[in-house]
Scaffold this active site. Structure first.
Site, mmCIF file in Angstrom:
data_model
loop_
_atom_site.group_PDB
_atom_site.id
_atom_site.type_symbol
_atom_site.label_atom_id
_atom_site.label_comp_id
_atom_site.label_asym_id
_atom_site.label_seq_id
_atom_site.Cartn_x
_atom_site.Cartn_y
_atom_site.Cartn_z
ATOM 1 N N GLU A 1 7.296 14.928 24.804
ATOM 2 C CA GLU A 1 7.352 15.506 26.147
ATOM 3 C C GLU A 1 8.254 14.650 27.024
ATOM 4 O O GLU A 1 8.203 13.414 26.955
ATOM 5 C CB GLU A 1 5.932 15.524 26.711
ATOM 6 N N HIS B 1 9.651 12.445 29.900
ATOM 7 C CA HIS B 1 9.017 11.499 30.827
ATOM 8 C C HIS B 1 10.051 10.963 31.811
ATOM 9 O O HIS B 1 10.073 9.765 32.123
ATOM 10 C CB HIS B 1 8.359 10.359 30.059
ATOM 11 N N ASP C 1 3.675 9.374 24.797
ATOM 12 C CA ASP C 1 2.335 9.884 24.514
ATOM 13 C C ASP C 1 1.925 9.652 23.060
ATOM 14 O O ASP C 1 0.733 9.732 22.724
ATOM 15 C CB ASP C 1 2.248 11.378 24.825
ATOM 16 N N HIS D 1 -2.230 12.265 25.456
ATOM 17 C CA HIS D 1 -1.615 13.391 26.154
ATOM 18 C C HIS D 1 -2.737 14.221 26.771
ATOM 19 O O HIS D 1 -3.536 14.844 26.049
ATOM 20 C CB HIS D 1 -0.807 14.216 25.149
ATOM 21 N N GLU E 1 -3.216 17.048 28.090
ATOM 22 C CA GLU E 1 -3.415 18.459 27.765
ATOM 23 C C GLU E 1 -4.077 18.692 26.412
ATOM 24 O O GLU E 1 -4.563 19.787 26.124
ATOM 25 C CB GLU E 1 -2.065 19.199 27.813
ATOM 26 N N HIS F 1 2.357 11.087 35.550
ATOM 27 C CA HIS F 1 3.260 11.435 34.449
ATOM 28 C C HIS F 1 4.643 10.823 34.672
ATOM 29 O O HIS F 1 5.338 11.166 35.630
ATOM 30 C CB HIS F 1 3.387 12.953 34.321
ATOM 31 N N GLU G 1 2.621 4.564 32.826
ATOM 32 C CA GLU G 1 3.242 4.822 31.524
ATOM 33 C C GLU G 1 4.520 4.012 31.343
ATOM 34 O O GLU G 1 4.776 3.472 30.256
ATOM 35 C CB GLU G 1 3.551 6.316 31.368
#
Length: 252
Positions: A33, A35, A44, A120, A122, A176, A181
């Site tokens: 994904e 970033h 992730d 992650h 989700e 995010h 992160e």
């Protein structure tokens, strides 16, 4: 143990370690994904994978499985959505079935306790469904198993948050690609971060609902939901030590 990664073992060594059911297997579950422009597509995956290996090194009862790299669809208000090239997702049913099948195989090998270490947001509901199905399936056969499901960010306490964000924390929902992160990645994979490309933005603000099809205009053009500016490897090390220590304490 020096080598905790099962894919690097020969099959006989692996068999002897898991056949009694005394070893837990950690499966990192992540996503590919975006970033932001400053960071690679795989935090992730790399973050839970790193934490899993460190936990295994500190405990005698844990082995680490290869990470599951593709996760559930990026959502606008937690990952920026599926508008960005590179974000590569699977459906909830695909993720659930894949995780279920992998865990099922480990149980057949002799493993009786599995840890799903999520990186992650989700993924959560779908890997929970896989865990529930697995427990019911083997329970119906009279085989007692246990699946732990963890998301590493749940182990970051308020004291650590206050240290990382002395001026106030805007919340996990918009982290995010932000400081947490990015700092972790600067600590464990600095070559995959280019802070010269970091874009400073104010934390994203969303309405109190979702809409489908998703609305691209809700997402900052950088893809991040808060600013990564101010990230450091030192901050990342503080966060990781908190997570690794607390998770290791569960499995000692």
């Amino acid at each position: 143990m020096d080598n905790v990664k099962i894919e690097e073992m020969d099959w006989m060594t692996y068999r002897d370690l898991v056949k009694t059911g005394e070893k837990k297997i950690i499966i990192p579950v992540g996503a590919i994904e975006q970033h932001g422009p400053h960071m690679s597509l795989n935090p992730d995956v790399l973050i839970p994978e790193y934490i899993a290996k460190e936990v295994a090194k500190r405990t005698s009862s844990v082995l680490v499985a290869p990470a599951i790299s593709y996760g559930y669809k990026s959502q606008v208000k937690s990952g920026g959505g599926n508008f960005f090239p590179g974000t590569t997702c699977v459906s909830g049913s695909a993720l659930e079935n894949y995780v279920y099948d992998v865990m099922h195989a480990f149980v057949e090998h002799g493993c009786r306790e599995i840890v799903l270490l999520n990186g992650h947001f989700e993924n959560s509901a779908f890997i929970a469904e896989a865990a529930d199905r697995l427990a019911k399936h083997f329970g119906g056969k009279g085989i007692d198993i246990k699946v732990f499901m963890l998301s590493y960010w749940d182990f970051v306490g308020e004291e650590i948050i206050a240290k990382i964000f002395p001026e106030g924390f805007t919340g996990w929902a918009v982290e995010h690609g932000g400081i947490l992160e990015t700092s972790i990645m600067l600590c464990i994979h600095p070559k995959l971060v280019n802070m010269d490309k970091a874009v400073h933005i104010e934390p994203a603000v969303f309405p109190p609902y979702d809409v489908f099809p998703p609305e691209p205009s809700w997402v900052p053009s950088s893809g991040t939901l808060s600013s990564p500016v101010g990230s450091t490897a030192e901050k990342g090390g503080i966060i990781l030590e908190e997570c690794v220590t607390k998770i290791s304490n569960i499995f000692e």
